[in-house]
Every structure is written in C-alpha cells, then in structure tokens.
Design an enzyme around this catalytic site. Structure first.
Site, PDB file in Angstrom:
ATOM      1  N   ASP A   1      -9.360 -21.774  21.111  1.00 34.55           N
ATOM      2  CA  ASP A   1      -7.990 -21.453  22.132  1.00 34.55           C
ATOM      3  C   ASP A   1      -7.025 -20.583  21.613  1.00 34.55           C
ATOM      4  OD1 ASP A   1      -7.956 -23.721  23.325  1.00 34.55           O
ATOM      5  OD2 ASP A   1      -6.632 -24.952  22.018  1.00 34.55           O
TER       6      ASP A   1
ATOM      7  N   HIS B   1      -0.348 -21.953  20.850  1.00 36.97           N
ATOM      8  CA  HIS B   1      -0.399 -21.583  22.134  1.00 36.97           C
ATOM      9  C   HIS B   1       0.257 -20.077  21.358  1.00 36.97           C
ATOM     10  CE1 HIS B   1      -3.868 -22.245  24.210  1.00 36.97           C
ATOM     11  NE2 HIS B   1      -3.482 -23.824  24.115  1.00 36.97           N
TER      12      HIS B   1
HETATM   13 ZN   LIG Z   1      -7.753 -25.693  24.536  1.00 34.90          ZN
END
Ligand SMILES: [Zn+2]
Length: 294
Positions: free
Chosen positions: A236, A259
């Site tokens: 990620d 994120h």
């Molecule tokens: Zn992910």
C-alpha cells in the site's frame, strides 16, 4: 537511463471491492513525461495520478475530480511503481480498480505480459534531501535521505493473531515480486457487517481479502506469509507514495501508518522545494541508482 512505458496494450477484468461489480482494466503505452494517467472510459474523463487529485483516503486511496473518481488505486499503482514504469494510461470502465486477489500480483502479471518499451527521454527520480514527517498521536510516517531506498514498516493491532509485525524492505523490482506483490489486503470479521451496511465492501470475499476473527484466519488456504499483514501495508505504501509521480529515493519509515498519513506525507514533501530534488538520470548519474531498477 531512459523513461519506460508498456510495450503493448493489455486487458484484464475483475470485480471492484466496494461495489462488487465487474470492471474492465486496460493498460496502454503512453509517451514520455506523461506520468500515470487514469481514464474513465464510461464517462470520457481523465486525471493524472498525483497528490492534488487525491479526493479520499478513508478506506482506500481515491483519485478524481468533480466529474468522476476512481477508488482503490493503490495496489495497481504499487505494481506500476515497483516495475519502474514512468508513463502509462490506465483505462477503467467503472469507479474502482478491480481488486483481483487482494494483492498486486495480477497487475504484475499484466505488466509482464505487456512488456517494457524504452522511450527517448531520460528517466527522472525524486531524491529526498531532508527529513519529512507526518504524525497522528503515536502513529507516524517519515521519509529520510538515503542512497539505498528502504521501507521500514511496523504495524500494531490489538489482535492476538496480528499483534506487532515489523518488516524491512529493500527496494527493487525483484524483491518486490518475491516479498511484497503476493501479500493480500485484510480485514476483521467484526468490520465486515459495518462495511456492508454502508454498502461498501460488497465485492469483498475470502477470494480477495484475508478475514481475521480473533486469533484465526477464516480463509481456508491460510496465510501466504506469516507476516502477510505488514507486507501488504508496504505494498500500500509504495502505491500511495507513487502518487509523487516518480520513483522515490528515500528511507520510508512507518509506525501504524495509513493511506491518509501517506497522502499527507506526499503533500508535505511537495510543499517544501528544499525537501527533494528531481534528478534526471543522464548516463553519468544513472549508475548509483541503477541497482534499484534491476
Ligand atoms: Zn491495500
């Protein structure tokens, strides 16, 4: 060292994690200095993958504008960045990138199938010149100058199975494929109902998400790596940082990152012109950076 794109167009299809509908994905070559460009073929709208186009980071990284958006771009972006692809057009006929198996290995396979084409222009990379950090309580993400790009990630969950996991990833395409690309996204059984009630996660299943309940994994095949959870967070992070538009030469360290924190970090980096250099890899300069592209 020159910029690269894919050698030919490749197509794939899969379902979106949040809406659960089939979505077609096409990866197409693009000329030098174009970057990564998303195109919603159903709405005829394009946007470049860059921090200023990020519109939401709650459950996934979402980019878009007032006309259209695309959700869950991070796994696809992660594979593209790990392959060192500078220019590519990503065509989607829906508002999500397909989830595939919850990792980025399917995207790596598509890129392998497409092959690589060298372009005329020299490659550019983003070299970190000073420490940049974003904090939220004890959670943080930080990037520091280095010549050996690494990702050092720690996660800590109040869960007996995951607990605290730590991974130090030395950036290269080869290492990415071997250590990171197969690590799947994960969720907790107790959150599944909440997401379903929000009409999200409708495409989620044991085929594309590791589901954890207390101290066990519900997926019959079990885990792909003992520490698959922290490896996926690295997957990620690579995708989120790739929104900077270049391969990033820095040491990235995260404690319980997200994120959201990654997005704030990209904005902090770009805000301070003295925090980075865009280095054009003309022949004489390329040598010290080449190992990472092997
Ligand atoms: Zn992910």
């Amino acid at each position: 060292m020159r910029q690269i794109t894919v050698a030919r167009t490749v197509k794939g299809v899969g379902i979106g994690l949040h809406k659960g509908e089939p979505i077609e994905l096409c990866l197409e070559p693009l000329e030098a200095n174009s970057g990564v460009v998303f195109y919603r073929s159903d709405l005829n709208v394009s946007f470049k993958a860059e921090p200023s186009n990020v519109i939401n980071t709650k459950l996934a990284t979402v980019i878009g504008n007032d006309k259209a958006y695309i959700s869950t771009i991070e796994h696809l972006m992660s594979a593209i960045n790990a392959y060192g692809i500078d220019n590519i057009r990503i065509v989607l006929n829906g508002n999500e990138a397909p989830v595939m198996d919850g990792s980025s290995i399917s995207f790596c396979m598509m890129l392998d199938e497409a092959g690589i084409r060298e372009l005329e222009e020299p490659k550019k990379i983003l070299v970190i010149k000073k420490v940049v950090e974003v904090r939220d309580g004890d959670k943080f993400v930080r990037i520091t100058p280095t010549k050996e790009p690494r990702i050092n990630y720690t996660i800590k969950f109040d869960n007996a199975l995951i607990g605290e996991q730590h991974y130090n990833f030395e950036f290269s395409k080869k290492n990415y494929i071997e250590e990171i690309a197969r690590a799947r996204t994960f969720g907790f059984l107790k959150d599944v109902e909440t997401l379903r009630a929000m009409k999200l996660g409708l495409g989620g299943s044991l085929e594309n998400t590791i589901v954890v309940d207390e101290n066990k994994v519900l997926n019959p095949e079990g885990l792909r790596f003992r520490d698959e959870f922290v490896r996926h967070k690295i997957l990620d992070a690579i995708g989120d940082l790739s929104l900077l538009g270049y391969r990033v030469f820095g040491d990235y360290i995260s404690y319980a990152g997200s994120h959201h924190l990654n997005h704030l970090l990209t904005k902090e980096i770009l805000k301070d012109k003295s925090a980075y250099d865009l280095v054009s890899l003309e022949r004489q300069k390329a040598h010290e950076y080449e190992r990472v592209f092997a």
